[in-house]
Design a protein around this motif. Structure first.
Motif, mmCIF file in Angstrom:
data_model
loop_
_atom_site.group_PDB
_atom_site.id
_atom_site.type_symbol
_atom_site.label_atom_id
_atom_site.label_comp_id
_atom_site.label_asym_id
_atom_site.label_seq_id
_atom_site.Cartn_x
_atom_site.Cartn_y
_atom_site.Cartn_z
ATOM 1 N N GLU A 1 -5.126 20.033 2.270
ATOM 2 C CA GLU A 1 -6.237 19.608 3.138
ATOM 3 C C GLU A 1 -5.764 18.653 4.226
ATOM 4 O O GLU A 1 -6.459 18.464 5.238
ATOM 5 N N LYS B 1 -9.770 22.144 7.635
ATOM 6 C CA LYS B 1 -11.025 22.661 8.184
ATOM 7 C C LYS B 1 -11.566 23.798 7.324
ATOM 8 O O LYS B 1 -12.777 23.872 7.057
ATOM 9 N N GLU C 1 -13.089 22.213 4.113
ATOM 10 C CA GLU C 1 -14.336 21.497 4.354
ATOM 11 C C GLU C 1 -15.466 22.453 4.714
ATOM 12 O O GLU C 1 -16.607 22.282 4.259
ATOM 13 N N LEU D 1 -18.799 22.740 2.534
ATOM 14 C CA LEU D 1 -20.052 22.411 3.217
ATOM 15 C C LEU D 1 -21.063 23.535 3.026
ATOM 16 O O LEU D 1 -22.271 23.291 2.910
ATOM 17 N N LEU E 1 -21.240 16.883 2.903
ATOM 18 C CA LEU E 1 -20.388 16.872 1.714
ATOM 19 C C LEU E 1 -20.629 15.616 0.882
ATOM 20 O O LEU E 1 -20.681 15.681 -0.352
ATOM 21 N N ILE F 1 -11.807 15.228 -1.589
ATOM 22 C CA ILE F 1 -11.633 16.682 -1.474
ATOM 23 C C ILE F 1 -10.151 17.011 -1.284
ATOM 24 O O ILE F 1 -9.465 16.394 -0.464
ATOM 25 N N TRP G 1 -12.541 18.568 -5.943
ATOM 26 C CA TRP G 1 -13.172 17.330 -5.498
ATOM 27 C C TRP G 1 -13.465 16.498 -6.732
ATOM 28 O O TRP G 1 -13.398 16.972 -7.873
#
Length: 318
Positions: A93, A100, A103, A107, A118, A126, A230
């Motif tokens: 990440e 991107k 995420e 999301l 998030l 994350i 996460w």
């Protein structure tokens, strides 16, 4: 774009985050998840973000005797069809393109669950992991100290997940060691009565709840897999208390598992997070991360660097 959805459309509202469930996804074919791009990524990652060994590990592998392969990380990716290796690229990440992708996918889950962000959905800390494995490679029996969406990109995998709600499979002490030492935990055949096996093909996936034990084996082709993880605030709290418990126990002070004494847990958490906050800026350096791991977790904490230390056995892993 819809990145993925559960096989059972109610899973994200009813099973999540306490029970595993199967998924379908659309990451297959993404250029970022192909061998040429992963070879480029290996060159850009710090060395302690790359872990690899022989794929001929046993299900109940002692992490101190894990067999390795005599190849460098980029060669493993380029020769994965014949390398007989298992590799994980960690914290991907932190690379803008992969960050991107991760995420955006999470999301999407947040929105499906009715949250705007998030953070509101409880997705903290994350991280992304990419697994590259040769055919017939084994990931030993282990548990993870986070929550995990796992996606199969190339090749087939047999993903065995074990019900750990009654703690008969892994004790509190074993799960504490998952947080502070190594993810591997002892395996016994009797655990299989509480196992669900997912036969993952490209486009399939599985959600793995916090600290549910599992082991994985690739089929007859090389494998690429993506894991999005996460830590919710509850998970972060439990992990931090477990780390503090381990440190106190190491100097001879017995400790109860998280949740037994909430007031004491709160005090431990305050002490630990104050200390961790002071150390965190140092962790930006790979060299300092190595020193901190050694001081906190002992001489075997930097096992990521055990390149070519042990030859793989000739026999196939069980």
């Amino acid at each position: 774009m819809k990145y993925f959805e559960p096989t059972d459309t109610t899973a994200l509202t009813e099973a999540f985050p306490n029970l595993p469930f199967s998924l379908h996804h659309r990451f297959t074919g993404n250029p970022l998840l192909t061998l040429p791009k992963l070879a480029e990524l290996v060159r850009e990652l710090p060395r302690d973000r790359i872990e690899y060994n022989s794929g001929k590990a046993s299900i109940s592998q002692n992490p101190d005797t894990t067999p390795t392969v005599d190849l460098d990380p980029e060669d493993i990716v380029r020769k994965i069809e014949t390398a007989g290796a298992w590799m994980v690229l960690k914290h991907v990440e932190q690379h803008p393109a992969y960050g991107k992708l991760i995420e955006d996918a999470l999301l999407e889950v947040a929105h499906t669950r009715g949250y705007d962000s998030l953070k509101d959905a409880g997705f903290e800390d994350i991280r992304g992991f990419i697994f590259v494995s040769s055919a017939e490679s084994t990931t030993p029996f282990h548990a993870d100290s986070d929550e995990n969406f796992f996606f199969q990109i190339h090749g087939d995998k047999f993903f065995h997940v074990y019900d750990n709600r009654d703690r008969s499979i892994a004790s509190e002490e074993a799960l504490e060691e998952v947080v502070v030492k190594h993810r591997n935990i002892p395996y016994e055949a009797r655990f299989d009565a509480k196992c669900t096996t997912y036969n993952l093909k490209p486009g399939d996936g599985v959600f793995v709840p916090y600290q549910w034990p599992h082991w994985v084996r690739t089929a007859g082709s090389y494998s690429i897999s993506l894991s999005l993880t996460w830590k919710s605030e509850d998970v972060r709290r439990r992990n931090d208390i477990s780390t503090m418990n381990s440190m106190l126990r190491s100097i001879g002070i017995p400790q109860n598992p998280p949740g037994v004494n909430p007031a004491l847990d709160t005090a431990k958490l305050a002490v630990f997070r104050t200390a961790a906050g002071a150390v965190e800026p140092l962790r930006r350096s790979e060299g300092m991360r190595r020193v901190i791991r050694r001081l906190a977790f002992g001489r075997n904490a930097n096992y990521y660097y055990r390149d070519g230390a042990k030859k793989a056995p000739d026999a196939k892993a069980s």
